[in-house]
Design a protein around this motif. Sequence first.
Motif, PDB file in Angstrom:
ATOM      1  N   MET A  57       0.827  -1.205   0.000  1.00 42.52           N
ATOM      2  CA  MET A  57       0.000   0.000   0.000  1.00 42.52           C
ATOM      3  C   MET A  57       0.864   1.260   0.000  1.00 42.52           C
ATOM      4  SD  MET A  57      -3.108   0.481  -0.255  1.00 42.52           S
ATOM      5  CE  MET A  57      -3.917   2.003  -0.591  1.00 42.52           C
ATOM      6  N   LEU A  58       1.960   1.232   0.744  1.00 35.97           N
ATOM      7  CA  LEU A  58       2.871   2.375   0.772  1.00 35.97           C
ATOM      8  C   LEU A  58       3.461   2.609  -0.618  1.00 35.97           C
ATOM      9  CD1 LEU A  58       4.323   4.616   2.281  1.00 35.97           C
ATOM     10  CD2 LEU A  58       6.034   2.931   2.994  1.00 35.97           C
ATOM     11  N   THR A  59       3.902   1.549  -1.268  1.00 38.42           N
ATOM     12  CA  THR A  59       4.455   1.649  -2.619  1.00 38.42           C
ATOM     13  C   THR A  59       3.427   2.216  -3.582  1.00 38.42           C
ATOM     14  OG1 THR A  59       5.936  -0.218  -2.216  1.00 38.42           O
ATOM     15  CG2 THR A  59       5.480   0.332  -4.524  1.00 38.42           C
ATOM     16  N   GLN A  60       2.209   1.692  -3.533  1.00 36.26           N
ATOM     17  CA  GLN A  60       1.141   2.142  -4.424  1.00 36.26           C
ATOM     18  C   GLN A  60       0.810   3.621  -4.188  1.00 36.26           C
ATOM     19  OE1 GLN A  60      -2.369  -0.371  -4.449  1.00 36.26           O
ATOM     20  NE2 GLN A  60      -3.678   1.397  -4.830  1.00 36.26           N
ATOM     21  N   THR A  61       0.715   4.012  -2.933  1.00 38.93           N
ATOM     22  CA  THR A  61       0.377   5.396  -2.597  1.00 38.93           C
ATOM     23  C   THR A  61       1.486   6.351  -3.028  1.00 38.93           C
ATOM     24  OG1 THR A  61      -0.919   4.584  -0.717  1.00 38.93           O
ATOM     25  CG2 THR A  61      -0.371   6.921  -0.732  1.00 38.93           C
ATOM     26  N   LEU A  62       2.735   5.956  -2.808  1.00 38.66           N
ATOM     27  CA  LEU A  62       3.859   6.799  -3.238  1.00 38.66           C
ATOM     28  C   LEU A  62       3.872   6.961  -4.762  1.00 38.66           C
ATOM     29  CD1 LEU A  62       6.591   5.478  -0.807  1.00 38.66           C
ATOM     30  CD2 LEU A  62       5.685   7.813  -0.871  1.00 38.66           C
ATOM     31  N   ARG A  63       3.559   5.904  -5.483  1.00 41.77           N
ATOM     32  CA  ARG A  63       3.512   5.982  -6.954  1.00 41.77           C
ATOM     33  C   ARG A  63       2.423   6.957  -7.408  1.00 41.77           C
ATOM     34  NH1 ARG A  63       4.247  -0.410  -8.082  1.00 41.77           N
ATOM     35  NH2 ARG A  63       6.508  -0.451  -7.928  1.00 41.77           N
ATOM     36  N   GLU A  64       1.259   6.895  -6.737  1.00 42.56           N
ATOM     37  CA  GLU A  64       0.166   7.810  -7.075  1.00 42.56           C
ATOM     38  C   GLU A  64       0.564   9.259  -6.803  1.00 42.56           C
ATOM     39  OE1 GLU A  64      -3.255   6.477  -4.872  1.00 42.56           O
ATOM     40  OE2 GLU A  64      -3.374   4.601  -5.989  1.00 42.56           O
ATOM     41  N   LEU A  65       1.206   9.500  -5.659  1.00 39.81           N
ATOM     42  CA  LEU A  65       1.635  10.853  -5.319  1.00 39.81           C
ATOM     43  C   LEU A  65       2.685  11.365  -6.300  1.00 39.81           C
ATOM     44  CD1 LEU A  65       1.795  10.509  -1.434  1.00 39.81           C
ATOM     45  CD2 LEU A  65       0.223  11.969  -2.730  1.00 39.81           C
ATOM     46  N   GLU A  66       3.571  10.469  -6.729  1.00 33.19           N
ATOM     47  CA  GLU A  66       4.590  10.852  -7.713  1.00 33.19           C
ATOM     48  C   GLU A  66       3.938  11.139  -9.065  1.00 33.19           C
ATOM     49  OE1 GLU A  66       8.852   9.275  -9.478  1.00 33.19           O
ATOM     50  OE2 GLU A  66       7.491   7.818  -8.596  1.00 33.19           O
ATOM     51  N   LYS A  67       3.004  10.301  -9.466  1.00 35.84           N
ATOM     52  CA  LYS A  67       2.298  10.490 -10.739  1.00 35.84           C
ATOM     53  C   LYS A  67       1.557  11.826 -10.759  1.00 35.84           C
ATOM     54  CE  LYS A  67      -1.504   8.556 -13.331  1.00 35.84           C
ATOM     55  NZ  LYS A  67      -2.817   8.435 -12.786  1.00 35.84           N
ATOM     56  N   ASP A  68       1.009  12.221  -9.616  1.00 36.51           N
ATOM     57  CA  ASP A  68       0.279  13.483  -9.508  1.00 36.51           C
ATOM     58  C   ASP A  68       1.202  14.669  -9.254  1.00 36.51           C
ATOM     59  OD1 ASP A  68      -2.203  12.328  -9.961  1.00 36.51           O
ATOM     60  OD2 ASP A  68      -2.523  11.887  -7.847  1.00 36.51           O
ATOM     61  N   ASP A  69       2.516  14.452  -9.313  1.00 34.34           N
ATOM     62  CA  ASP A  69       3.534  15.495  -9.144  1.00 34.34           C
ATOM     63  C   ASP A  69       3.455  16.172  -7.771  1.00 34.34           C
ATOM     64  OD1 ASP A  69       5.743  17.020  -9.994  1.00 34.34           O
ATOM     65  OD2 ASP A  69       4.430  18.673 -10.571  1.00 34.34           O
ATOM     66  N   LEU A  70       3.122  15.403  -6.745  1.00 38.83           N
ATOM     67  CA  LEU A  70       3.081  15.944  -5.392  1.00 38.83           C
ATOM     68  C   LEU A  70       4.359  15.627  -4.629  1.00 38.83           C
ATOM     69  CD1 LEU A  70      -0.628  15.152  -4.480  1.00 38.83           C
ATOM     70  CD2 LEU A  70       0.352  17.317  -5.239  1.00 38.83           C
ATOM     71  N   ILE A  71       5.059  14.572  -5.052  1.00 39.87           N
ATOM     72  CA  ILE A  71       6.325  14.211  -4.414  1.00 39.87           C
ATOM     73  C   ILE A  71       7.372  13.946  -5.490  1.00 39.87           C
ATOM     74  CG2 ILE A  71       5.215  13.249  -2.356  1.00 39.87           C
ATOM     75  CD1 ILE A  71       5.934  10.446  -3.464  1.00 39.87           C
ATOM     76  N   SER A  88       7.392  17.935  -3.864  1.00 39.47           N
ATOM     77  CA  SER A  88       7.617  18.747  -5.054  1.00 39.47           C
ATOM     78  C   SER A  88       7.075  20.155  -4.773  1.00 39.47           C
ATOM     79  CB  SER A  88       6.872  18.143  -6.248  1.00 39.47           C
ATOM     80  OG  SER A  88       5.475  18.250  -6.031  1.00 39.47           O
ATOM     81  N   GLU A  89       7.265  21.053  -5.707  1.00 42.49           N
ATOM     82  CA  GLU A  89       6.707  22.406  -5.559  1.00 42.49           C
ATOM     83  C   GLU A  89       5.187  22.332  -5.414  1.00 42.49           C
ATOM     84  OE1 GLU A  89       8.159  25.441  -5.213  1.00 42.49           O
ATOM     85  OE2 GLU A  89      10.032  24.315  -5.059  1.00 42.49           O
ATOM     86  N   THR A  90       4.556  21.476  -6.195  1.00 39.54           N
ATOM     87  CA  THR A  90       3.101  21.312  -6.112  1.00 39.54           C
ATOM     88  C   THR A  90       2.702  20.767  -4.746  1.00 39.54           C
ATOM     89  OG1 THR A  90       3.049  20.876  -8.489  1.00 39.54           O
ATOM     90  CG2 THR A  90       1.089  20.272  -7.228  1.00 39.54           C
ATOM     91  N   GLY A  91       3.461  19.803  -4.239  1.00 38.28           N
ATOM     92  CA  GLY A  91       3.194  19.252  -2.912  1.00 38.28           C
ATOM     93  C   GLY A  91       3.356  20.295  -1.821  1.00 38.28           C
ATOM     94  N   LEU A  92       4.362  21.143  -1.964  1.00 33.63           N
ATOM     95  CA  LEU A  92       4.585  22.210  -0.983  1.00 33.63           C
ATOM     96  C   LEU A  92       3.412  23.188  -0.932  1.00 33.63           C
ATOM     97  CD1 LEU A  92       8.371  22.929  -1.561  1.00 33.63           C
ATOM     98  CD2 LEU A  92       7.328  22.108   0.561  1.00 33.63           C
ATOM     99  N   GLU A  93       2.742  23.380  -2.062  1.00 34.38           N
ATOM    100  CA  GLU A  93       1.577  24.269  -2.101  1.00 34.38           C
ATOM    101  C   GLU A  93       0.444  23.763  -1.206  1.00 34.38           C
ATOM    102  OE1 GLU A  93       0.163  25.080  -6.069  1.00 34.38           O
ATOM    103  OE2 GLU A  93       2.202  25.334  -6.813  1.00 34.38           O
ATOM    104  N   LEU A  94       0.393  22.467  -0.983  1.00 33.01           N
ATOM    105  CA  LEU A  94      -0.679  21.877  -0.169  1.00 33.01           C
ATOM    106  C   LEU A  94      -0.448  22.009   1.332  1.00 33.01           C
ATOM    107  CD1 LEU A  94      -1.261  18.564  -2.125  1.00 33.01           C
ATOM    108  CD2 LEU A  94      -2.864  20.471  -1.909  1.00 33.01           C
ATOM    109  N   ILE A  95       0.775  22.256   1.752  1.00 33.74           N
ATOM    110  CA  ILE A  95       1.112  22.244   3.178  1.00 33.74           C
ATOM    111  C   ILE A  95       0.286  23.229   4.005  1.00 33.74           C
ATOM    112  CG2 ILE A  95       2.982  22.600   4.845  1.00 33.74           C
ATOM    113  CD1 ILE A  95       2.929  19.857   3.264  1.00 33.74           C
TER     114      ILE A  95
END
Length: 117
Positions: A57-71, A88-95
């Motif tokens: 589940m961790l692997t799958q979730t990390l892949r999704e976050l990477e695909k969405d350019d959040l990490i 990522s810059e996009t992920g930082l916007e969510l903080i």
Amino acid sequence: MAKMTRKCSDSPTCSVDYAFRRIGGKYKGRILWSLNEHKIIRFGELGRILADVTTKMLTQTLRELEKDDLIIRKVYHQVPPMVEYSLSETGLELIPFITYLKEWGDKKIEKGKNIIK
């Protein structure tokens, strides 16, 4: 009689739907918050932080976050292989929004403790 089935669209229906498809789920918010607190985290360390998540589940979730350019996933080609994750810059916007949700959750948890007393 033929049973009618409804197909769900993969495209978001509104901007709120779009946002929650990117950060919704049991682990995504916690992963993003952990990356905010630690800046750079290796896979094993993230697995220890989120003790209730399976490796799959961790692997799958990390892949999704990477695909969405959040990490950002950085692979070091060495033996044994090492992988680091960061926002990522996009992920930082969510903080700021996740910070607000955390503060809201803290207040509700505290309020719940006071009711039980």
